[in-house]
Enzyme design. Structure first.
Site: not given
Length: 613
Positions: A116, A200, A235, A275, A293, A295, A297
């Protein structure tokens, strides 16, 4: 076009991939662990290969065995699904080096987006807005605490290699930072083999917006619009929808183009999701949405994008991996209606969402117009402690957002599972929450109102009466005997507890037991008989293992004085940490376990007794 693929996964995503592969005429190869020998994905594939014991690190995470299975069966390509090795660049490269086709992005793109901190730095260079925070290499606990203070509380601690809600902690004040950091690093090391974290700034009215992107080997990159995944618990996404409520066309264009730039920055090919976190306090605005971030996939929630675009994303993955260009251009893509997806889990909301394992003696999914069920289990299968406890993804599509919401709620309401507990009723209440109905959900809604959504409720008198009628012989039913009253009650056991039920309808029994199904919940109704239990419970100070797992921390010693709510032990199960707390003020009279011990469900771990005056 490829002719054969091996699916390096299990459960519903393996079944999902097999479904499209078969439609395209491809031969499919499944892999399975000892625990999955009779699983649905094994039965659906044309061929299946055993790859090891039940724990993922001995099977689904052993890349060498998966590649060997592909070569042994003559499969041309490997599809990783999501989770497990799907975002492991070394595995992707090993697949390619073995002469196989990798159905996913280039290993270089996985590496670039895999950590990240590095991904955020790359996005800053590409002109994609990112959230303020600390991305440095210094992982000293005191240094990280200082950086968190600079960012300003509240902050998020996030594992740089994390995903799926694991390796993430919200810290609201400095006093809690050290414990949260240690827990986050432990979980990250266990789940990803990397304890490195970043800090963050936590957005106070956060919404989770993500964009589906797709690239090919010919330099084309498109987006398939956005999804809103703001309804989360710890989350982890609970309900996802597409498109995002409140997203105007100008904001959509800005966010989706930022996602395309992110994909282009790493030469992306295949399916990916970028995202973003949005400050929803003033609605969705382009200048208040930041990259989180990527992903690399296929996402769990990809069906909602398929529903609103009419695109089979797995088919696109296979075609792109075969060297074909994207089937559609950006101009060919449009939004059609609204879709929502709920994740049906084997867990008990009334008991803190503890995983519920066991055999699915009864399994029925509700279905209706615009409905879709993606699952990897059938009635008679077993939910084990080794893997994610998802039973199914329940998806509904409709012309409008409220149509999709009502259809999804009806499907969940009609879902019945026994004896494994599920979150179906919790999901129906979440769909009815005023903020969700209004489309103004932020990621903190369940944190604020989840206790109310998770409360156990009793079945209605009508539902009980319907079930009781199946237990009573017609000769004993009211109204069939001379001078019998038109209505009477009888005593039964509902999940083991005595309950009086009105007998006000024709009887059809006698059955040994009957399921009461209502509002997504299921109870067992039995004829009354005397019950007694000598089992220990938290009420008498016994601290029992709520599920099979490994004790990773013991925070107290025998003889120690403890306060109600004090942390006693930490149990790791299903890739998550579960903290066990003191039920009342007292003394640790017995400590029956130690760090590193494997324990079974209901094992006695400790006993707390009242402190003598």
């Amino acid at each position: 076009m490829l002719e054969s693929i091996l699916i390096a996964n299990r459960g519903e995503i393996a079944c999902r991939i097999i479904r499209t592969a078969k439609r395209l005429g491809l031969r499919t190869v499944a892999v399975y662990s000892e625990a999955d020998a009779q699983a649905m994905h094994v039965a659906q594939a044309d061929q299946a290969v055993a790859i090891g014991a039940a724990p993922p690190r001995e099977s689904y995470l052993v890349g060498e065995r998966i590649i060997a299975a592909a070569l042994e069966t003559g499969a041309q390509a490997v599809h990783p699904g999501y989770g497990f090795l799907s975002e492991n660049a070394e595995f992707a490269q090993a697949v390619i080096d073995a002469g196989l086709v990798w159905i996913g992005p280039p290993p270089s793109a996985i590496s670039a987006m895999g950590l990240k901190d590095a991904a955020k730095a790359l996005m800053q260079q590409a002109g994609v807005p990112t959230t303020p925070g600390y991305l440095g290499e210094n992982q000293d606990a005191d240094w990280l605490a200082q950086e968190a203070a600079k960012v300003g509380y509240p902050v998020l601690i996030k594992a740089v290699a994390g995903g799926g809600g694991k390796g993430m902690r919200l810290v609201e004040q400095a006093a809690d930072f050290a414990d949260a950091l240690a827990s986050c690093q432990r979980e990250a090391a266990a789940a990803f083999g990397n304890a490195h974290v970043l800090i963050e700034k936590y957005i106070l009215s956060p919404r989770h917006i993500e964009v589906q992107v797709f690239g090919d080997a010919h330099g084309n990159v498109v987006h398939l619009f956005e999804r809103d995944c703001s309804l989360q618990r710890r989350h982890q996404k609970v309900i996802e929808e597409a498109p995002a409520p409140g997203m105007d066309e100008a904001t959509r264009a800005a966010v989706c183009q930022a996602a395309v730039r992110a994909a282009q920055a790493v030469g992306y090919q295949g399916a990916g999701t970028v995202e973003f976190i949005a400050d929803g306090s003033e609605g969705l605005r382009a200048d208040r949405i930041w990259f989180m971030e990527m992903n690399t996939r296929l996402q769990v929630e990809h069906p909602v994008t398929e529903a609103i675009t009419g695109v089979d994303l797995v088919e696109w993955q296979i075609r792109v991996a075969s060297g074909e260009p994207l089937p559609r251009t950006q101009q060919d893509l449009s939004i059609q209606g609204w879709a929502m997806e709920a994740r049906l889990y084997a867990e008990d909301p009334a008991k803190g969402f503890l995983p519920s394992i066991g055999r699915l003696d009864h399994l029925h999914f509700g279905m209706g117009e615009g409905g879709r069920i993606d699952t990897g289990v059938t009635q008679g299968d077993t939910i084990t402690p080794f893997y994610d406890p998802m039973i199914a993804k329940v998806i509904a599509h409709g012309p409008t957002r409220d149509d999709a919401r009502r259809r999804l709620s009806a499907m969940l309401d009609q879902t019945a599972v026994w004896p494994v507990r599920t979150n179906a009723a919790f999901l129906t209440r979440a769909l009815a929450h005023p903020q969700f109905v209004a489309g103004t959900v932020d990621t903190g809604v369940i944190g604020r109102d989840g206790v109310m959504m998770a409360q156990a409720v009793a079945p209605s008198p009508a539902a009980l009466a319907r079930a009781a009628a199946r237990l009573v012989a017609p000769s004993l039913a009211p109204g069939l005997r001379l001078n019998s009253p038109p209505r009477r009650t009888a005593r039964f056991l509902l999940d083991g507890a005595a309950i009086d039920v009105a007998l006000d309808r024709p009887a059809s029994g006698p059955a040994q037991s009957s399921l009461v199904c209502e509002g997504g919940q299921t109870w067992l109704l039995e004829p009354w008989h005397h019950t007694a239990s000598d089992a220990a419970s938290a009420g008498d100070g016994a601290i029992l293992a709520p599920m099979p797992g490994r004790v990773i921390a013991v925070s107290v010693a025998q003889g120690e004085v403890v306060a109600k709510g004090q942390k006693l032990l930490t149990l790791e199960a299903m890739k998550m940490e579960h903290t066990l707390l003191a039920p009342f003020d007292g003394v640790v009279a017995a400590l029956e376990t130690q760090a590193g011990a494997q324990v079974q469900v209901d094992a006695l771990l400790a006993r707390i007794v009242q402190k003598e005056d």
